[in-house]
Write an enzyme that holds these catalytic residues in place. Structure first.
Site, PDB file in Angstrom:
ATOM      1  N   GLY A  29       0.800  -1.224   0.000  1.00  0.00           N
ATOM      2  CA  GLY A  29       0.000   0.000   0.000  1.00  0.00           C
ATOM      3  C   GLY A  29       0.832   1.271   0.000  1.00  0.00           C
TER       4      GLY A  29
ATOM      5  N   HIS B 181       4.136   1.164  -8.071  1.00  0.00           N
ATOM      6  CA  HIS B 181       3.059   0.167  -7.982  1.00  0.00           C
ATOM      7  C   HIS B 181       2.168   0.226  -9.226  1.00  0.00           C
ATOM      8  CE1 HIS B 181       3.857   1.113  -3.583  1.00  0.00           C
ATOM      9  NE2 HIS B 181       4.024  -0.194  -3.593  1.00  0.00           N
TER      10      HIS B 181
ATOM     11  N   GLY C 288       8.592  -5.684  -8.646  1.00  0.00           N
ATOM     12  CA  GLY C 288       9.446  -4.594  -9.114  1.00  0.00           C
ATOM     13  C   GLY C 288      10.923  -4.930  -9.009  1.00  0.00           C
TER      14      GLY C 288
ATOM     15  N   LYS D 138      13.052  -2.849  -8.374  1.00  0.00           N
ATOM     16  CA  LYS D 138      13.496  -2.074  -7.204  1.00  0.00           C
ATOM     17  C   LYS D 138      13.955  -2.983  -6.064  1.00  0.00           C
ATOM     18  CE  LYS D 138      13.509   1.042  -3.903  1.00  0.00           C
ATOM     19  NZ  LYS D 138      12.432   0.879  -2.929  1.00  0.00           N
TER      20      LYS D 138
HETATM   21  P1  AMP Z   1       5.875  -2.596  -1.578  1.00  0.00           P
HETATM   22  O1  AMP Z   1       4.507  -2.006  -1.480  1.00  0.00           O
HETATM   23  O2  AMP Z   1       6.983  -1.647  -1.263  1.00  0.00           O
HETATM   24  O3  AMP Z   1       6.000  -3.930  -0.881  1.00  0.00           O
HETATM   25  O4  AMP Z   1       6.079  -2.926  -3.118  1.00  0.00           O
HETATM   26  C1  AMP Z   1       5.147  -3.733  -3.814  1.00  0.00           C
HETATM   27  C2  AMP Z   1       5.723  -4.076  -5.148  1.00  0.00           C
HETATM   28  O5  AMP Z   1       6.001  -2.878  -5.865  1.00  0.00           O
HETATM   29  C3  AMP Z   1       7.051  -4.855  -5.072  1.00  0.00           C
HETATM   30  O6  AMP Z   1       7.085  -5.828  -6.104  1.00  0.00           O
HETATM   31  C4  AMP Z   1       8.065  -3.772  -5.304  1.00  0.00           C
HETATM   32  O7  AMP Z   1       9.272  -4.251  -5.846  1.00  0.00           O
HETATM   33  C5  AMP Z   1       7.332  -2.900  -6.313  1.00  0.00           C
HETATM   34  N1  AMP Z   1       7.905  -1.561  -6.328  1.00  0.00           N
HETATM   35  C6  AMP Z   1       8.107  -0.735  -5.265  1.00  0.00           C
HETATM   36  N2  AMP Z   1       8.706   0.404  -5.667  1.00  0.00           N
HETATM   37  C7  AMP Z   1       8.899   0.295  -7.001  1.00  0.00           C
HETATM   38  C8  AMP Z   1       9.468   1.125  -7.992  1.00  0.00           C
HETATM   39  N3  AMP Z   1       9.986   2.315  -7.698  1.00  0.00           N
HETATM   40  N4  AMP Z   1       9.492   0.683  -9.266  1.00  0.00           N
HETATM   41  C9  AMP Z   1       8.993  -0.534  -9.584  1.00  0.00           C
HETATM   42  N5  AMP Z   1       8.435  -1.368  -8.690  1.00  0.00           N
HETATM   43  C10 AMP Z   1       8.389  -0.967  -7.422  1.00  0.00           C
END
Ligand code: AMP
Length: 280
Positions: free
Chosen positions: A28, A34, A144, A146
């Site tokens: 979230g 995202h 991602g 990232k």
């Molecule tokens: P999180 O909400 O931080 O757990 O991220 C959820 C998904 O979004 C994960 O697969 C992350 O790697 C991806 N994600 C987060 N930040 C980025 C970004 N800047 N670029 C691409 N994917 C991202």
């Protein structure tokens, strides 16, 4: 867009969705990164499910679980606008009920880098993603770049546990000045935010050294450290030049290329970033 919480609601709603089904797990506080995953999923799938769950199991005792940023109404508005079919909002109580005792541990690839700095983190990630995969039953799941080590862990788990799905990796979405988008960027002070693009700049500078023909991994790591040292507020936790699959530190960069990665503190905020050096 449908929004569900319980497993029963999820199963009922999922049954009505067209396949192939794409799945985007998130914690979230959504941003452009995202939404890039959502668009990638829509490009390959007939319907898309997004989960929002701040997974307590992947936070260490001294990490930011309690203050992790949350804004469900805003997230739902963004996902609705993006054309997502179904959002699943599980609760910690249903994911980890009293007596919960089954954990998924991906061994070797979880050990270095983030795994070394955040003990138990990838056990929490692998466990929750296995539970999410089981509940959603997607055909494709989107992650991602990232979080490069997370991708490696999920790929290995998917292979080892025979999840019948394809893991798709989406490039890192960045701010105009190069800073990788992250829910945690909101923690940065103005001065820290101004210096935070140094992570991306360091990766670019090290990649230029590689392009000029350098293959000694320690020279590449030194280039990363030197670039990061130009930002007074940056406290480097690690820099890495590792094998792109095993994530073990390299002495020399071979034909398979390398993953450059780093974790840097700005005050209380911990930022990570990475770049793949393509092999030849
Ligand atoms: P999180 O909400 O931080 O757990 O991220 C959820 C998904 O979004 C994960 O697969 C992350 O790697 C991806 N994600 C987060 N930040 C980025 C970004 N800047 N670029 C691409 N994917 C991202």
């Amino acid at each position: 867009m449908q929004t569900v919480t319980t497993l029963e609601q999820l199963r009922a709603a999922r049954a009505g969705l067209a396949e192939p089904l794409g799945f985007v797990p998130t914690m979230g506080y959504l941003h452009e990164g995202h939404l890039a995953l959502v668009r990638a999923a829509q490009g390959r799938c007939k319907s898309v499910i997004v989960s929002i769950f701040v997974n307590p199991a992947q936070f260490g005792p001294n990490e930011d679980l309690a203050k992790y940023p949350r804004d469900i109404p805003r997230d739902l508005a963004l996902l609705d606008e993006a054309g997502v079919d179904l959002v699943w909002l599980p609760t910690p109580e249903m994911m980890y009920p009293p007596g919960f005792q089954t954990w998924v541990e991906v061994t070797d690839v979880s050990q270095p880098l983030e795994g070394a700095m955040r003990p138990g983190h990838f056990r929490g990630v692998a466990t929750v993603v296995a539970k999410l995969f089981n509940a959603v039953g997607p055909d494709l799941a989107f992650f991602g770049q990232k979080d490069a080590q997370q991708v490696a862990v999920i790929r290995q788990m998917t292979l080892d546990l025979n999840f019948p799905l394809e893991v798709v990796v989406v490039p890192t979405a960045r701010e105009a000045d190069g800073l990788a988008r992250s829910s945690r960027n909101v923690y940065l002070s103005e001065a820290e935010r101004a210096q935070a693009p140094v992570l991306h700049r360091a990766l670019q500078e090290a990649a230029a050294v590689y392009r000029d023909g350098e293959r000694d991994a320690e020279v590449i790591r030194k280039a990363l450290r030197a670039a990061l040292a130009t930002a007074a507020l940056a406290e480097v936790q690690y820099v890495s030049c590792a094998h792109p699959r095993t994530l073990q530190e390299l002495e020399r960069i071979g034909p398979e290329g390398a993953l450059l990665s780093m974790a840097v503190h700005f005050g209380k905020t911990r930022l990570i970033d990475n770049l793949v050096l393509e092999g030849h």
